[in-house]
Design a protein around this motif. Structure first.
Motif, PDB file in Angstrom:
ATOM      1  N   GLU A  50       0.833  -1.200   0.000  1.00 18.55           N
ATOM      2  CA  GLU A  50       0.000   0.000   0.000  1.00 18.55           C
ATOM      3  C   GLU A  50       0.873   1.257   0.000  1.00 18.55           C
ATOM      4  O   GLU A  50       0.574   2.233  -0.684  1.00 18.55           O
ATOM      5  N   MET A  51       1.953   1.236   0.758  1.00 17.17           N
ATOM      6  CA  MET A  51       2.865   2.374   0.783  1.00 17.17           C
ATOM      7  C   MET A  51       3.438   2.642  -0.604  1.00 17.17           C
ATOM      8  O   MET A  51       3.592   3.799  -1.026  1.00 17.17           O
ATOM      9  N   GLU A  52       3.732   1.585  -1.347  1.00 22.93           N
ATOM     10  CA  GLU A  52       4.268   1.753  -2.694  1.00 22.93           C
ATOM     11  C   GLU A  52       3.300   2.510  -3.600  1.00 22.93           C
ATOM     12  O   GLU A  52       3.721   3.274  -4.467  1.00 22.93           O
ATOM     13  N   LEU A  53       2.006   2.306  -3.403  1.00 22.82           N
ATOM     14  CA  LEU A  53       1.013   3.034  -4.208  1.00 22.82           C
ATOM     15  C   LEU A  53       1.097   4.528  -3.940  1.00 22.82           C
ATOM     16  O   LEU A  53       1.012   5.346  -4.861  1.00 22.82           O
ATOM     17  N   PHE A  54       1.250   4.911  -2.682  1.00 25.46           N
ATOM     18  CA  PHE A  54       1.363   6.319  -2.348  1.00 25.46           C
ATOM     19  C   PHE A  54       2.690   6.902  -2.839  1.00 25.46           C
ATOM     20  O   PHE A  54       2.764   8.058  -3.266  1.00 25.46           O
ATOM     21  N   LEU A  55       3.733   6.112  -2.782  1.00 27.33           N
ATOM     22  CA  LEU A  55       5.052   6.599  -3.195  1.00 27.33           C
ATOM     23  C   LEU A  55       5.140   6.867  -4.691  1.00 27.33           C
ATOM     24  O   LEU A  55       6.043   7.577  -5.142  1.00 27.33           O
ATOM     25  N   ARG A  56       4.200   6.327  -5.462  1.00 29.57           N
ATOM     26  CA  ARG A  56       4.235   6.548  -6.907  1.00 29.57           C
ATOM     27  C   ARG A  56       4.101   8.034  -7.256  1.00 29.57           C
ATOM     28  O   ARG A  56       4.586   8.473  -8.294  1.00 29.57           O
ATOM     29  N   SER A  57       3.422   8.791  -6.412  1.00 30.59           N
ATOM     30  CA  SER A  57       3.210  10.211  -6.705  1.00 30.59           C
ATOM     31  C   SER A  57       4.092  11.117  -5.854  1.00 30.59           C
ATOM     32  O   SER A  57       3.886  12.327  -5.794  1.00 30.59           O
ATOM     33  N   ALA A  58       5.082  10.542  -5.178  1.00 35.61           N
ATOM     34  CA  ALA A  58       5.947  11.328  -4.293  1.00 35.61           C
ATOM     35  C   ALA A  58       7.414  11.154  -4.670  1.00 35.61           C
ATOM     36  O   ALA A  58       7.806  10.161  -5.283  1.00 35.61           O
ATOM     37  N   SER A  59       8.213  12.138  -4.297  1.00 33.21           N
ATOM     38  CA  SER A  59       9.653  12.032  -4.501  1.00 33.21           C
ATOM     39  C   SER A  59      10.216  10.937  -3.602  1.00 33.21           C
ATOM     40  O   SER A  59       9.820  10.797  -2.444  1.00 33.21           O
ATOM     41  N   ARG A  60      11.162  10.176  -4.120  1.00 36.62           N
ATOM     42  CA  ARG A  60      11.799   9.112  -3.335  1.00 36.62           C
ATOM     43  C   ARG A  60      13.014   9.633  -2.566  1.00 36.62           C
ATOM     44  O   ARG A  60      13.683   8.869  -1.878  1.00 36.62           O
ATOM     45  N   ALA A 100      11.743  20.758  -2.869  1.00 39.80           N
ATOM     46  CA  ALA A 100      12.200  19.374  -2.852  1.00 39.80           C
ATOM     47  C   ALA A 100      11.576  18.604  -1.690  1.00 39.80           C
ATOM     48  O   ALA A 100      11.165  17.446  -1.842  1.00 39.80           O
ATOM     49  N   GLU A 101      11.470  19.253  -0.536  1.00 41.18           N
ATOM     50  CA  GLU A 101      10.863  18.591   0.624  1.00 41.18           C
ATOM     51  C   GLU A 101       9.361  18.425   0.440  1.00 41.18           C
ATOM     52  O   GLU A 101       8.785  17.388   0.792  1.00 41.18           O
ATOM     53  N   ALA A 102       8.714  19.428  -0.128  1.00 42.59           N
ATOM     54  CA  ALA A 102       7.262  19.348  -0.351  1.00 42.59           C
ATOM     55  C   ALA A 102       6.911  18.197  -1.284  1.00 42.59           C
ATOM     56  O   ALA A 102       5.855  17.561  -1.136  1.00 42.59           O
ATOM     57  N   LEU A 103       7.781  17.910  -2.234  1.00 43.81           N
ATOM     58  CA  LEU A 103       7.513  16.836  -3.195  1.00 43.81           C
ATOM     59  C   LEU A 103       7.599  15.450  -2.561  1.00 43.81           C
ATOM     60  O   LEU A 103       7.208  14.462  -3.193  1.00 43.81           O
ATOM     61  N   ARG A 104       8.063  15.358  -1.317  1.00 39.10           N
ATOM     62  CA  ARG A 104       8.114  14.075  -0.616  1.00 39.10           C
ATOM     63  C   ARG A 104       6.757  13.692  -0.029  1.00 39.10           C
ATOM     64  O   ARG A 104       6.548  12.548   0.377  1.00 39.10           O
TER      65      ARG A 104
END
Length: 519
Positions: free
Chosen positions: A372-382, A402-406
């Motif tokens: 489930e976390m991976e689904l959310f990470l798709r739209s966030a900076s790694r 850069a921080e906001a994109l996380r």
């Protein structure tokens, strides 16, 4: 034409009209979730049930045709209880948060996800407006707040929380350094005055929000300068005085008057203040010996005794908040108390029932598993958590972005318009009444314009009808059996294939956040 009586009121309607149509003609609001005008009633949610005399069971108003002489009850206790139960059944397997965990963790309930999106988009002027709807001292709190919002940030389950406090500080610092710092709109004068006793975070907050509502505020404080514990208990190194002074100046700019070197209870009695002002807000900080006697107010072991919802004390027209009420010494909590008390005082001075700020219903999804976390990470900076190159100066614009994109953007896109949330609030529904194992969070993002989250879908079928009416080649359908039934594109095709022309209308009609436009 048939005539029907609803809650003792008679109305005449066209042949073929439903009870819901008749209620609308009378101006009686019956909640619905699976009904859309112009489409066939599915009667699946059962939120619109009513009682018809002579019928053993409650019936759905949206799909029950009117018969001449019908006697209908739409607000009786059995009806209200049935609607609440229907909502709680829908909530039992609802997978999603109404607002982000960070917002729930913030004592001031600041819309943190919105602020972060605005920072990511470079919209800092919008971001400061978002912040100051709930926090009038963001540059100050951005330096001293222990960040309870970050402790519950969902990103923390993956690596490190988003640096929310530094982001808030960055927006506030940029605003204060601009030639035209943000100034909210002030309503016309109400010709009613409020006395605020204490110029600390709670008192400053109450003054900021009450002055915006048109109530002239006078802040009394025994010290030579305003700020309370922010000035006298926090070191200059941690909180530069020019930052605190600049934020207080923005509050004074609204028209707030400060009466300093004036101790209420000695220099002037509370009773005298009550005679001169329409309402009083006590925000003196922790009570000292004999303070309660000097103020003539009822106390508890923690401080001044207040109504938990409204902040009202035992004395009429007097409210209290901050450390004078609790021994917590948390500035953000004191700021939240001031904002909440301002709403209670607004209600009091406007002649309304004093109920305090609205407590909105919030669905909570809980902890995510790895998939489930991976689904959310798709739209966030790694990228890992951003550390300012110059820590004392805070973020640069590039570092803040850069921080906001996380941010995982885990709040609901339609939290302000979701009918499930609205009706759950109205009927005081509890998500935990019918315990069930939480289903898996799933997100379909292959459509170019919209996102679909099946865990928020209530199987109303509205989108299926809309797709069909638009002549979609594949469209949508109910697939699966029993408890596993869900809305999907036939033959396992993607949402992009199923909704080529009807996507926007499906999003508009969706009663929850199951279908929403991509941010």
């Amino acid at each position: 034409m048939p005539k029907i009586t609803i809650d003792g009121r008679q109305v005449e309607v066209e042949v073929g009209a439903t009870i819901l149509d008749a209620a609308e003609k009378l101006g009686i609001a019956i909640p619905t979730m699976c009904h859309l005008k112009g489409h066939e009633a599915t009667t699946s949610c059962m939120v619109c049930v009513v009682k018809v005399a002579g019928m053993a069971s409650l019936v759905p108003a949206c799909g029950t045709p009117v018969r001449d002489g019908m006697q209908v009850e739409s607000e009786s206790t059995p009806v209200l209880e049935a609607r609440k139960a229907a909502l709680e059944l829908l909530l039992s397997d609802h997978i999603g948060d109404c607002v982000g965990p960070c917002q729930m963790g913030c004592p001031a309930r600041m819309d943190i996800p919105r602020m972060i999106r605005q920072i990511a988009a470079g919209q800092l002027e919008d971001a400061i407006a978002t912040i100051k709807r709930d926090i009038p001292l963001p540059a100050t709190l951005g330096r001293i707040c222990p960040a309870p919002c970050e402790k519950v940030c969902r990103r923390r389950q993956h690596d490190d929380a988003v640096s929310i406090c530094l982001l808030k500080r960055h927006v506030a610092d940029v605003d204060l350094q601009s030639s035209t710092p943000y100034c909210p709109t002030v309503s016309p004068k109400q010709n009613k005055r409020v006395a605020i006793v204490g110029a600390g975070p709670a008192g400053l907050s109450a003054a900021y929000y009450l002055q915006q509502e048109g109530f002239d505020c006078t802040v009394f404080d025994e010290h030579e300068e305003p700020g309370g514990m922010l000035r006298y208990a926090v070191t200059e190194r941690v909180l530069p005085r020019e930052v605190l002074d600049a934020e207080i100046a923005q509050i004074a700019r609204l028209g707030v008057t400060f009466k300093l070197r004036t101790r209420v209870g000695t220099a002037i009695l509370l009773e005298e203040i009550r005679e001169q002002f329409g309402a009083v807000f006590l925000a003196t900080g922790e009570l000292k010996a004999h303070d309660a006697d000097a103020l003539g107010i009822e106390t508890s072991p923690d401080g001044v005794k207040v109504d938990a919802k409204t902040g009202a004390t035992s004395i009429s027209s007097v409210f209290a908040g901050g450390d004078v009420v609790r021994k917590r010494r948390l500035a953000v909590r004191a700021v939240a108390d001031g904002k909440e008390a301002a709403e209670s005082i607004r209600q009091f001075l406007s002649g309304h029932k004093v109920v305090g700020p609205a407590r909105l219903f919030n669905s909570r999804m809980g902890k995510l598993d790895g998939q489930e976390m991976e689904l959310f990470l798709r739209s966030a900076s790694r990228q890992p958590r951003t550390t300012p190159f110059r820590p004392l100066d805070g973020f640069t614009r590039d570092e803040a972005r850069a921080e906001a994109l996380r941010c995982l953007r885990c709040d609901c896109v339609k939290s302000d318009s979701c009918l499930l949330r609205r009706h759950a609030q109205t009927y005081d529904a509890r998500q935990s009444r019918y315990k069930a194992e939480r289903g898996r969070f799933v997100q379909e993002t292959r459509h170019p314009e919209i996102v679909y989250e099946p865990g928020k879908c209530i199987d109303c079928g509205i989108c299926i009808q809309i797709a069909s009416s638009h002549g979609e080649k594949l469209g949508l359908a109910f697939v699966g059996r029993g408890f596993d039934v869900r809305v999907a594109v036939p033959f396992g095709e993607s949402l992009a294939e199923g909704l080529k022309v009807a996507a926007a209308e499906c999003v508009k009609a969706c009663p929850t956040g199951a279908m929403a436009f991509k941010r």
